[in-house]
Motif scaffolding. Sequence first.
Motif, mmCIF file in Angstrom:
data_model
loop_
_atom_site.group_PDB
_atom_site.id
_atom_site.type_symbol
_atom_site.label_atom_id
_atom_site.label_comp_id
_atom_site.label_asym_id
_atom_site.label_seq_id
_atom_site.Cartn_x
_atom_site.Cartn_y
_atom_site.Cartn_z
ATOM 1 N N GLU A 1 -4.743 -4.375 6.366
ATOM 2 C CA GLU A 1 -4.833 -4.893 5.000
ATOM 3 C C GLU A 1 -4.636 -6.403 5.016
ATOM 4 O OE1 GLU A 1 -2.493 -3.123 1.976
ATOM 5 O OE2 GLU A 1 -3.192 -1.073 2.382
ATOM 6 N N GLN B 1 -5.122 -10.104 2.290
ATOM 7 C CA GLN B 1 -5.447 -10.702 0.998
ATOM 8 C C GLN B 1 -6.450 -11.823 1.221
ATOM 9 O OE1 GLN B 1 -3.807 -9.454 -1.875
ATOM 10 N NE2 GLN B 1 -5.345 -10.576 -3.074
ATOM 11 N N LEU C 1 -7.782 -7.699 -2.447
ATOM 12 C CA LEU C 1 -6.998 -7.023 -1.423
ATOM 13 C C LEU C 1 -7.961 -6.140 -0.644
ATOM 14 C CD1 LEU C 1 -4.296 -6.316 -0.095
ATOM 15 C CD2 LEU C 1 -4.012 -4.498 -1.800
ATOM 16 N N LEU C 2 -8.081 -6.410 0.654
ATOM 17 C CA LEU C 2 -9.070 -5.747 1.482
ATOM 18 C C LEU C 2 -8.416 -4.988 2.624
ATOM 19 C CD1 LEU C 2 -11.568 -8.727 1.922
ATOM 20 C CD2 LEU C 2 -11.636 -6.961 0.155
ATOM 21 N N GLN C 3 -9.112 -3.998 3.100
ATOM 22 C CA GLN C 3 -8.793 -3.327 4.352
ATOM 23 C C GLN C 3 -9.974 -3.578 5.286
ATOM 24 O OE1 GLN C 3 -8.841 1.007 4.440
ATOM 25 N NE2 GLN C 3 -6.849 1.009 5.447
ATOM 26 N N GLU C 4 -9.707 -4.032 6.512
ATOM 27 C CA GLU C 4 -10.789 -4.444 7.391
ATOM 28 C C GLU C 4 -10.577 -3.875 8.789
ATOM 29 O OE1 GLU C 4 -13.256 -8.539 8.524
ATOM 30 O OE2 GLU C 4 -11.787 -8.499 6.889
ATOM 31 N N HIS D 1 -13.277 -2.527 3.347
ATOM 32 C CA HIS D 1 -13.053 -1.693 2.164
ATOM 33 C C HIS D 1 -12.216 -2.487 1.163
ATOM 34 C CE1 HIS D 1 -12.238 1.687 -0.431
ATOM 35 N NE2 HIS D 1 -10.946 1.514 -0.281
ATOM 36 N N ARG D 2 -12.724 -2.600 -0.051
ATOM 37 C CA ARG D 2 -12.005 -3.348 -1.088
ATOM 38 C C ARG D 2 -11.050 -2.408 -1.819
ATOM 39 N NH1 ARG D 2 -15.930 -5.940 -5.038
ATOM 40 N NH2 ARG D 2 -15.495 -4.120 -6.352
ATOM 41 N N ILE D 3 -9.764 -2.706 -1.682
ATOM 42 C CA ILE D 3 -8.742 -1.877 -2.315
ATOM 43 C C ILE D 3 -8.550 -2.256 -3.774
ATOM 44 C CG2 ILE D 3 -6.293 -1.234 -2.239
ATOM 45 C CD1 ILE D 3 -6.385 -1.819 0.783
ATOM 46 N N ASP D 4 -8.496 -3.556 -4.038
ATOM 47 C CA ASP D 4 -8.286 -4.047 -5.392
ATOM 48 C C ASP D 4 -9.101 -5.318 -5.595
ATOM 49 O OD1 ASP D 4 -7.231 -4.185 -7.960
ATOM 50 O OD2 ASP D 4 -5.516 -5.413 -7.308
#
Length: 320
Positions: free
Chosen positions: A125, A127, A132-135, A150-153
Motif C-alpha cells: 500500500e 499514498q 491510496l493505492l495497492q501496487e 489497485h485503487r483502494i480510495d
Amino acid sequence: MSFRLFPYTEVVFSVGDIEKAAAIYRDYMGWQVVHTAQGDRQQPAFWQLPEHCTADEMLLRLPGTDKGQIRLLKFNGVAQEYIRPGGQSWDTGGYLDIDLRVDDMQQVQNDLREMGWHGISNPVEMQMGPFLLQELLMKGHDEIMIAFVHRIDPPQPTMEGGRHIVSNVYLSAMIVKDLEQAKYFFVNQLGFQLLNQMTIRRDTPGPTIFGFPHNMAPHAPAHLAIVSPDGSRDHMLDIIKIDNVTGEDFSDRGVPPNRGVLMFRFPVQGLRAYADFVQHNGAELQIPVTRTHIAPYGDVEAFAVRSPDGCWLEFYEVLP
C-alpha cells in the motif's frame, strides 16, 4: 511551428514467442487481437536493421479503446540481447515496466503465479497524492515487468465479465540516473507536460514496491516526475530517481531488435514541425523523419528519439 501531441497508442514489446506472450494479454486479460502479420519488412527497414531481418507481430487492445495497446513483435534473422537482463527494479536504463489497473490484486497475483510470473515483492500500500493505492510488480516473459495497481480510495471500479484487468496501459516507469536531466529531455526538448512531482519515502523499515531489504527502505526515497504528451492523466510516463541505491545501467540496450519493453509510439499532428521543434531544442533524432508503414494505421511518416537513459520513443503521423 504548428503541431499537436496525442497520448501513446501503443507500447511495443520485443518477444521471443508471440503465442507464449499472448497467453496473458489475449487469453487471460481478454484483450482483442486487432492485427497480426508475419514476415513484415517495413518496420525493420525503418529501424535500419539488416535486409534479411523480418518481424512477426500481434497488436492487442483492451476492448473499447485504441489507446495504450500492446504490440508483440518477434524479430527474425537477427541477433538480439535482452534490454534489462536480470534487471532489478532499481537498475537504471530502459523502461522498467508498464502499469495496468486491477480490481482484485490477490486474484491477479495468484493467477499470474500459475502462469509462471513472479513477484518482485508482495502487494504494497502506498499514498500517491490523493489516492491510496495497492501496487505489485511482477516479471514474466522476456523479462518484462508489469506493475499491477489497485485503487483502494477512491474505490476502483470493476469490469463486466469477470475480468480483473480494468485498464489499458496507462503508465510506464523509467528509473533514471539524473532526474533533472530526464525531466529536461521530456519537458523542454520533447514538449511534454509536467503533471506532478513528489517524493515517496518510508520513515521506518518495511516493505516497498521496489523490493528493497526492509532496513533499506528509509534510506532510499524515490523522487518522481510524472509527464504526459498532452496533459491527460490516462497515458503518462513516470520518471523515477532512487537515492542511495546503485545497480546496473542498461541505457545502451533499449534499441531494436533487443528483447523487452522496446518503445512507446505517439501519434502527432504536424509531424515535420514537431521534428523541427525537437531538434531545435537540442534532442537528436535516432531515426530521421522517414516514410514507412505501420499496420493497421497505414502509411505514416515517423521519427525516433532516445531519452538520456536509453528509452526509445517513436512519433508518427498517418498520411492521407
